[in-house]
Design a protein around this motif. Sequence first.
Motif, PDB file in Angstrom:
ATOM      1  N   ALA A   1       0.834  -1.203   0.000  1.00 51.25           N
ATOM      2  CA  ALA A   1       0.000   0.000   0.000  1.00 51.25           C
ATOM      3  C   ALA A   1       0.869   1.253   0.000  1.00 51.25           C
ATOM      4  CB  ALA A   1      -0.926  -0.021   1.203  1.00 51.25           C
ATOM      5  N   GLU A   2       1.893   1.227   0.833  1.00 53.78           N
ATOM      6  CA  GLU A   2       2.803   2.386   0.896  1.00 53.78           C
ATOM      7  C   GLU A   2       3.523   2.583  -0.427  1.00 53.78           C
ATOM      8  OE1 GLU A   2       5.354   1.666   4.186  1.00 53.78           O
ATOM      9  OE2 GLU A   2       3.893   2.305   5.697  1.00 53.78           O
ATOM     10  N   ASP A   3       4.031   1.475  -0.952  1.00 53.18           N
ATOM     11  CA  ASP A   3       4.803   1.566  -2.200  1.00 53.18           C
ATOM     12  C   ASP A   3       3.961   2.053  -3.375  1.00 53.18           C
ATOM     13  OD1 ASP A   3       6.931   0.682  -0.793  1.00 53.18           O
ATOM     14  OD2 ASP A   3       6.908  -1.372  -1.589  1.00 53.18           O
ATOM     15  N   LEU A   4       2.697   1.632  -3.404  1.00 51.70           N
ATOM     16  CA  LEU A   4       1.874   1.922  -4.580  1.00 51.70           C
ATOM     17  C   LEU A   4       0.940   3.109  -4.377  1.00 51.70           C
ATOM     18  CD1 LEU A   4       0.953  -1.764  -5.438  1.00 51.70           C
ATOM     19  CD2 LEU A   4       2.728  -0.358  -6.479  1.00 51.70           C
ATOM     20  N   GLY A   5       1.000   3.687  -3.204  1.00 45.69           N
ATOM     21  CA  GLY A   5       0.148   4.842  -2.923  1.00 45.69           C
ATOM     22  C   GLY A   5      -1.330   4.457  -2.871  1.00 45.69           C
ATOM     23  N   LEU A   6      -1.599   3.325  -2.243  1.00 44.25           N
ATOM     24  CA  LEU A   6      -2.994   2.865  -2.124  1.00 44.25           C
ATOM     25  C   LEU A   6      -3.359   2.694  -0.659  1.00 44.25           C
ATOM     26  CD1 LEU A   6      -2.896   0.100  -4.863  1.00 44.25           C
ATOM     27  CD2 LEU A   6      -4.055   2.309  -5.075  1.00 44.25           C
ATOM     28  N   GLN A   7      -4.641   2.588  -0.401  1.00 38.65           N
ATOM     29  CA  GLN A   7      -5.099   2.228   0.924  1.00 38.65           C
ATOM     30  C   GLN A   7      -4.860   0.725   1.127  1.00 38.65           C
ATOM     31  OE1 GLN A   7      -6.514   4.239   3.434  1.00 38.65           O
ATOM     32  NE2 GLN A   7      -5.691   5.826   2.063  1.00 38.65           N
ATOM     33  N   PRO A   8      -4.455   0.334   2.353  1.00 40.68           N
ATOM     34  CA  PRO A   8      -4.278  -1.105   2.628  1.00 40.68           C
ATOM     35  C   PRO A   8      -5.535  -1.911   2.278  1.00 40.68           C
ATOM     36  CG  PRO A   8      -3.405   0.193   4.433  1.00 40.68           C
ATOM     37  CD  PRO A   8      -4.072   1.157   3.501  1.00 40.68           C
ATOM     38  N   ARG A   9      -6.675  -1.275   2.539  1.00 38.41           N
ATOM     39  CA  ARG A   9      -7.932  -1.980   2.203  1.00 38.41           C
ATOM     40  C   ARG A   9      -8.062  -2.221   0.694  1.00 38.41           C
ATOM     41  NH1 ARG A   9     -12.678  -3.825   3.583  1.00 38.41           N
ATOM     42  NH2 ARG A   9     -14.493  -3.345   2.293  1.00 38.41           N
ATOM     43  N   GLN A  10      -7.597  -1.278  -0.114  1.00 41.40           N
ATOM     44  CA  GLN A  10      -7.644  -1.458  -1.568  1.00 41.40           C
ATOM     45  C   GLN A  10      -6.769  -2.638  -1.988  1.00 41.40           C
ATOM     46  OE1 GLN A  10      -6.765   2.820  -2.595  1.00 41.40           O
ATOM     47  NE2 GLN A  10      -8.193   2.383  -4.285  1.00 41.40           N
ATOM     48  N   VAL A  11      -5.634  -2.748  -1.326  1.00 38.79           N
ATOM     49  CA  VAL A  11      -4.724  -3.861  -1.651  1.00 38.79           C
ATOM     50  C   VAL A  11      -5.370  -5.194  -1.293  1.00 38.79           C
ATOM     51  CG1 VAL A  11      -2.493  -4.906  -1.140  1.00 38.79           C
ATOM     52  CG2 VAL A  11      -2.667  -2.423  -1.335  1.00 38.79           C
ATOM     53  N   SER A  12      -5.953  -5.241  -0.105  1.00 39.26           N
ATOM     54  CA  SER A  12      -6.572  -6.520   0.306  1.00 39.26           C
ATOM     55  C   SER A  12      -7.770  -6.862  -0.581  1.00 39.26           C
ATOM     56  CB  SER A  12      -6.978  -6.472   1.782  1.00 39.26           C
ATOM     57  OG  SER A  12      -7.915  -5.441   1.983  1.00 39.26           O
ATOM     58  N   ILE A  13      -8.538  -5.813  -0.994  1.00 35.76           N
ATOM     59  CA  ILE A  13      -9.672  -6.069  -1.905  1.00 35.76           C
ATOM     60  C   ILE A  13      -9.161  -6.558  -3.265  1.00 35.76           C
ATOM     61  CG2 ILE A  13     -11.446  -4.901  -3.265  1.00 35.76           C
ATOM     62  CD1 ILE A  13     -12.062  -3.235  -0.769  1.00 35.76           C
TER      63      ILE A  13
END
Length: 216
Positions: free
Chosen positions: A51-63
Amino acid sequence: MLDRLEQEDSYEDGSPMLEKKRRLGYDQVKALEKSFELDNKLEPERKVKLAEDLGLQPRQVSIWFQNRRARTKTKQLERDYSVLKSNFDVLKVEYTNLQQENETLTRKLRELKAKLLRVESNELEKEVECPISRGIERGGSESNSSGIIKEESNVDSPMCFNGSLPSSMINLVHYYDSRGSQENVFQNQFMRMEEQNFLSNSELFSFFSVDQSPTL
DNA sequence: TTGTGTTTTATTGCCTCC
DNA sequence: GGAGGCAATAAAACACAA
């Protein structure tokens, strides 16, 4: 739900996400795919790092991982179905072929059984029509004192009567005739046998054997 | 341009595990 | 009971033919 949206649907700069959805960028998807190839389950540390590396919310990554697993599963099911279907098609063709072969063999078996039945009934008819040999067997042994009947023959090969009775048979008839018995019966039997044009040598042998001369 | 089908992102509700 | 996974589904984004 609304609270959750308000809490989570904001980007790293803290600004609320106005649009409901946005597609991930090419590089983001590429990085997520690469991580997914390593391990399709996402542990918390990796989630935060991605999430940090890609500039996303952790929730977006898990989804994204969740949806990606669902896509993988769907594709795997499609592949499995395809394999099963092709296997099924092959088996279906084999089954049809075996069924046809089975029908052919069953038909042949039926024909052979019918043929065998005809042959057996013919043999039975011969036995019924030819009580001579049975009569001889029943008669047991009686020495041929007259010495008229004595003929060697090759055992167990069919012998044909070609239009006339062998002289030994005529002697046999004469033998019975001399004993004043059953002449007509024997002559009729010989005539039938002659018509059928067949008598095995073993039958003849037993027929003319001195030891097997009929008891009258 | 628009209608329609497909793909992707996100939500919801339920379940399991610790 | 909370965290996380999954199935089902909604909804936005996208592709494309007419």
